[in-house]
Write a protein that holds these residues in place. Structure first.
Motif, PDB file in Angstrom:
ATOM      1  N   ARG A 225      72.899 -62.419 -57.016  1.00 14.28           N
ATOM      2  CA  ARG A 225      73.238 -62.082 -58.476  1.00 14.28           C
ATOM      3  C   ARG A 225      74.461 -62.838 -59.159  1.00 14.28           C
ATOM      4  O   ARG A 225      74.203 -63.391 -60.122  1.00 14.28           O
ATOM      5  N   PRO A 226      75.482 -63.514 -58.465  1.00 14.87           N
ATOM      6  CA  PRO A 226      76.356 -64.363 -58.918  1.00 14.87           C
ATOM      7  C   PRO A 226      75.823 -65.742 -59.553  1.00 14.87           C
ATOM      8  O   PRO A 226      76.203 -66.513 -60.099  1.00 14.87           O
ATOM      9  N   PHE A 227      74.467 -66.186 -58.897  1.00 18.64           N
ATOM     10  CA  PHE A 227      74.057 -67.312 -59.389  1.00 18.64           C
ATOM     11  C   PHE A 227      72.894 -67.005 -60.187  1.00 18.64           C
ATOM     12  O   PHE A 227      72.050 -67.982 -60.633  1.00 18.64           O
ATOM     13  N   ALA A 228      72.708 -65.952 -61.020  1.00 18.23           N
ATOM     14  CA  ALA A 228      71.790 -65.675 -61.683  1.00 18.23           C
ATOM     15  C   ALA A 228      71.991 -66.168 -63.360  1.00 18.23           C
ATOM     16  O   ALA A 228      71.126 -66.275 -64.178  1.00 18.23           O
ATOM     17  N   GLY A 229      73.233 -66.716 -63.459  1.00 19.85           N
ATOM     18  CA  GLY A 229      73.535 -67.194 -64.890  1.00 19.85           C
ATOM     19  C   GLY A 229      73.782 -66.230 -65.862  1.00 19.85           C
ATOM     20  O   GLY A 229      73.132 -66.628 -67.051  1.00 19.85           O
ATOM     21  N   THR A 230      74.024 -65.006 -65.563  1.00 24.57           N
ATOM     22  CA  THR A 230      74.060 -63.847 -66.645  1.00 24.57           C
ATOM     23  C   THR A 230      75.442 -63.899 -67.332  1.00 24.57           C
ATOM     24  O   THR A 230      75.608 -63.007 -67.955  1.00 24.57           O
ATOM     25  N   GLU A 231      76.552 -64.719 -66.958  1.00 21.03           N
ATOM     26  CA  GLU A 231      77.875 -64.473 -67.373  1.00 21.03           C
ATOM     27  C   GLU A 231      78.387 -65.767 -67.232  1.00 21.03           C
ATOM     28  O   GLU A 231      77.803 -66.796 -66.851  1.00 21.03           O
ATOM     29  N   LYS A 232      79.374 -66.305 -68.265  1.00 18.80           N
ATOM     30  CA  LYS A 232      80.221 -67.623 -68.021  1.00 18.80           C
ATOM     31  C   LYS A 232      81.016 -67.599 -66.847  1.00 18.80           C
ATOM     32  O   LYS A 232      81.891 -66.892 -66.661  1.00 18.80           O
ATOM     33  N   ALA A 233      80.378 -68.294 -65.761  1.00 14.98           N
ATOM     34  CA  ALA A 233      80.941 -68.165 -64.356  1.00 14.98           C
ATOM     35  C   ALA A 233      80.816 -69.699 -63.800  1.00 14.98           C
ATOM     36  O   ALA A 233      79.659 -70.298 -64.134  1.00 14.98           O
ATOM     37  N   VAL A 234      81.755 -69.832 -62.742  1.00 19.60           N
ATOM     38  CA  VAL A 234      81.139 -71.071 -61.717  1.00 19.60           C
ATOM     39  C   VAL A 234      81.139 -70.278 -60.445  1.00 19.60           C
ATOM     40  O   VAL A 234      81.872 -69.373 -60.057  1.00 19.60           O
ATOM     41  N   SER A 235      80.079 -70.295 -59.818  1.00 25.34           N
ATOM     42  CA  SER A 235      79.562 -69.484 -58.410  1.00 25.34           C
ATOM     43  C   SER A 235      79.502 -70.510 -57.363  1.00 25.34           C
ATOM     44  O   SER A 235      78.678 -71.614 -57.574  1.00 25.34           O
ATOM     45  N   ILE A 236      80.059 -70.337 -56.185  1.00 27.05           N
ATOM     46  CA  ILE A 236      80.056 -71.107 -55.201  1.00 27.05           C
ATOM     47  C   ILE A 236      79.622 -70.299 -53.952  1.00 27.05           C
ATOM     48  O   ILE A 236      80.177 -69.369 -53.598  1.00 27.05           O
ATOM     49  N   MET A 237      78.554 -70.912 -53.094  1.00 26.30           N
ATOM     50  CA  MET A 237      78.215 -70.418 -51.879  1.00 26.30           C
ATOM     51  C   MET A 237      78.753 -70.898 -50.679  1.00 26.30           C
ATOM     52  O   MET A 237      78.728 -72.358 -50.666  1.00 26.30           O
ATOM     53  N   VAL A 238      79.414 -70.419 -49.806  1.00 34.47           N
ATOM     54  CA  VAL A 238      79.856 -70.699 -48.686  1.00 34.47           C
ATOM     55  C   VAL A 238      79.150 -70.238 -47.338  1.00 34.47           C
ATOM     56  O   VAL A 238      78.996 -69.345 -47.366  1.00 34.47           O
ATOM     57  N   SER A 239      78.924 -71.187 -46.691  1.00 34.94           N
ATOM     58  CA  SER A 239      78.175 -71.118 -45.240  1.00 34.94           C
ATOM     59  C   SER A 239      78.971 -71.693 -44.148  1.00 34.94           C
ATOM     60  O   SER A 239      79.584 -72.766 -44.189  1.00 34.94           O
ATOM     61  N   SER A 240      78.638 -70.884 -43.243  1.00 32.92           N
ATOM     62  CA  SER A 240      79.559 -71.357 -41.910  1.00 32.92           C
ATOM     63  C   SER A 240      78.457 -72.227 -40.804  1.00 32.92           C
ATOM     64  O   SER A 240      77.552 -71.243 -40.632  1.00 32.92           O
ATOM     65  N   GLY A 241      78.516 -73.253 -40.356  1.00 28.64           N
ATOM     66  CA  GLY A 241      77.596 -73.731 -39.409  1.00 28.64           C
ATOM     67  C   GLY A 241      78.336 -74.103 -37.833  1.00 28.64           C
ATOM     68  O   GLY A 241      77.846 -74.716 -36.999  1.00 28.64           O
ATOM     69  N   GLN A 242      79.492 -73.215 -37.778  1.00 27.83           N
ATOM     70  CA  GLN A 242      80.060 -73.287 -36.635  1.00 27.83           C
ATOM     71  C   GLN A 242      79.543 -72.977 -35.226  1.00 27.83           C
ATOM     72  O   GLN A 242      79.749 -73.813 -34.299  1.00 27.83           O
ATOM     73  N   ARG A 243      78.559 -71.964 -35.304  1.00 27.16           N
ATOM     74  CA  ARG A 243      77.805 -71.699 -34.225  1.00 27.16           C
ATOM     75  C   ARG A 243      76.688 -72.458 -33.986  1.00 27.16           C
ATOM     76  O   ARG A 243      75.672 -72.329 -32.946  1.00 27.16           O
ATOM     77  N   PHE A 244      76.117 -73.278 -34.845  1.00 34.32           N
ATOM     78  CA  PHE A 244      75.047 -74.159 -34.664  1.00 34.32           C
ATOM     79  C   PHE A 244      75.385 -75.189 -33.883  1.00 34.32           C
ATOM     80  O   PHE A 244      76.310 -75.738 -33.569  1.00 34.32           O
ATOM     81  N   SER A 245      74.335 -75.545 -32.861  1.00 32.22           N
ATOM     82  CA  SER A 245      74.347 -76.561 -31.846  1.00 32.22           C
ATOM     83  C   SER A 245      74.207 -78.314 -32.305  1.00 32.22           C
ATOM     84  O   SER A 245      73.795 -78.966 -31.718  1.00 32.22           O
ATOM     85  N   ILE A 246      74.263 -78.283 -33.621  1.00 30.17           N
ATOM     86  CA  ILE A 246      74.015 -79.632 -34.273  1.00 30.17           C
ATOM     87  C   ILE A 246      74.851 -80.791 -33.645  1.00 30.17           C
ATOM     88  O   ILE A 246      74.138 -81.869 -33.384  1.00 30.17           O
ATOM     89  N   MET A 247      76.079 -80.710 -33.436  1.00 31.14           N
ATOM     90  CA  MET A 247      76.851 -81.689 -33.045  1.00 31.14           C
ATOM     91  C   MET A 247      77.446 -81.501 -31.557  1.00 31.14           C
ATOM     92  O   MET A 247      78.250 -82.235 -31.286  1.00 31.14           O
TER      93      MET A 247
END
Length: 319
Positions: A225-247
């Motif tokens: 919903r916050p990324f739907a552009g239905t209001e004057k807003a700035v929306s940021i998605m935060v994701s955590s990759g600490q559990r990934f074995s990438i590095m």
């Protein structure tokens, strides 16, 4: 040597992408895959009858219900949608601990992710106000993986099955506060709001409700919903990759990976931030950001103690 792969979030989440790349690396070394993926759809079957709360139903919106927004170009400030940039920073472990201390109060210690998200939310509000983007809402959304939650109390077999599930098992709880209010809030108060929104999703009942609600919407495409552009807003998605074995474990046959990160395509218009473990220092973080150029410059200027541009020197890459 750079190896890249692209995936579509309609098919798989970051957890699943990590399963794929990790197993790919194992196969290149003639080793059995680290993960044997499960595609058993039945583990996400909805209940009959479906049950869910209004708050769960409010998290996503059907694309068919998106209103047409009429924007007055003369009076509407430009949020620099066309100047999105990708930058990668590192945050020192001691700075993360200081941030945790500032975000915690009354013996209630916030996690590093809660503390970082709170700081990002607050500095975004300051950027909006200082840049003249007034009367806007600041939305922060945090991706929460439901695999472990859905297997709670179900035994080891269900835990293993959910841990191997390939697909999307994400919820995206979000919070919204007007920038003029958010910029003046103490960091401890912001952290309390982040903790509150995470608590709404970090449990088994929430994910059972979400499965039921999505089932009732099928086959309509949905978006957060916050990324739907239905209001004057700035929306940021935060994701955590600490559990990934990438590095820390991945090896394609040439030794330990020197560095790994996500990367958003240039055409991606939403704001995205991902935290990852550092390949150099255990307590440090690597942070990938996909934000407008002015927004990034503002944070580099006003939080230079926290956000350090990633360099070859930090990664100890030498000719």
């Amino acid at each position: 040597m750079v190896i890249a792969t692209m995936f579509d979030h309609r098919v798989a989440d970051g957890y699943s992408a990590n399963m794929f790349v990790s197993s790919w690396a194992d196969i290149t070394r003639s080793q059995p895959p680290s993960f044997l993926p499960s595609f058993r759809r039945s583990v996400l079957n909805a209940r009959r009858p479906t049950i869910y709360t209004p708050s769960t139903a409010n998290m996503f919106i059907s694309l068919s219900k998106l209103p047409l927004i009429q924007v007055d170009q003369k009076n509407e400030p430009n949020l620099d949608q066309d100047s999105l940039r990708s930058r990668i920073y590192y945050i020192k472990g001691d700075q993360l601990k200081k941030l945790q201390l500032l975000a915690s109060e009354n013996g209630c210690q916030r996690s590093k992710l809660e503390s970082f998200t709170s700081f990002l939310w607050k500095i975004t509000a300051k950027y909006m106000e200082d840049s003249g983007y007034l009367d806007h809402v600041c939305n922060i959304a945090v991706a929460v993986d439901g695999r472990r939650r859905l297997s709670e109390g179900e035994g080891v077999e269900k835990e293993d099955l959910m841990a191997a599930h390939f697909g999307n098992v994400l919820s995206i709880p979000f919070g919204r506060i007007h920038s003029k209010d958010l910029k003046d809030m103490p960091l401890t108060s912001v952290a309390k709001e982040v903790n509150k929104l995470l608590k709404t999703a970090a449990n088994k009942d929430h994910f059972l409700d979400l499965i039921d609600w999505v089932e009732d919407q099928r086959p309509k495409p949905l978006m957060s919903r916050p990324f739907a552009g239905t209001e004057k807003a700035v929306s940021i998605m935060v994701s955590s990759g600490q559990r990934f074995s990438i590095m820390d474990k991945m090896d394609f046959g040439w030794g330990k990976l020197v560095f790994g990160s996500c990367y958003a395509p240039a055409a991606r218009r939403d704001y995205y931030v991902m935290t990852m473990s550092s390949p150099v220092k255990t307590d440090d973080w690597i942070v990938y950001m996909h934000l407008p150029k002015k927004h990034l410059n503002y944070m580099e200027t006003h939080a230079s103690h926290l956000f350090k541009p990633l360099t070859t020197d930090y990664l100890k890459l030498y000719d």
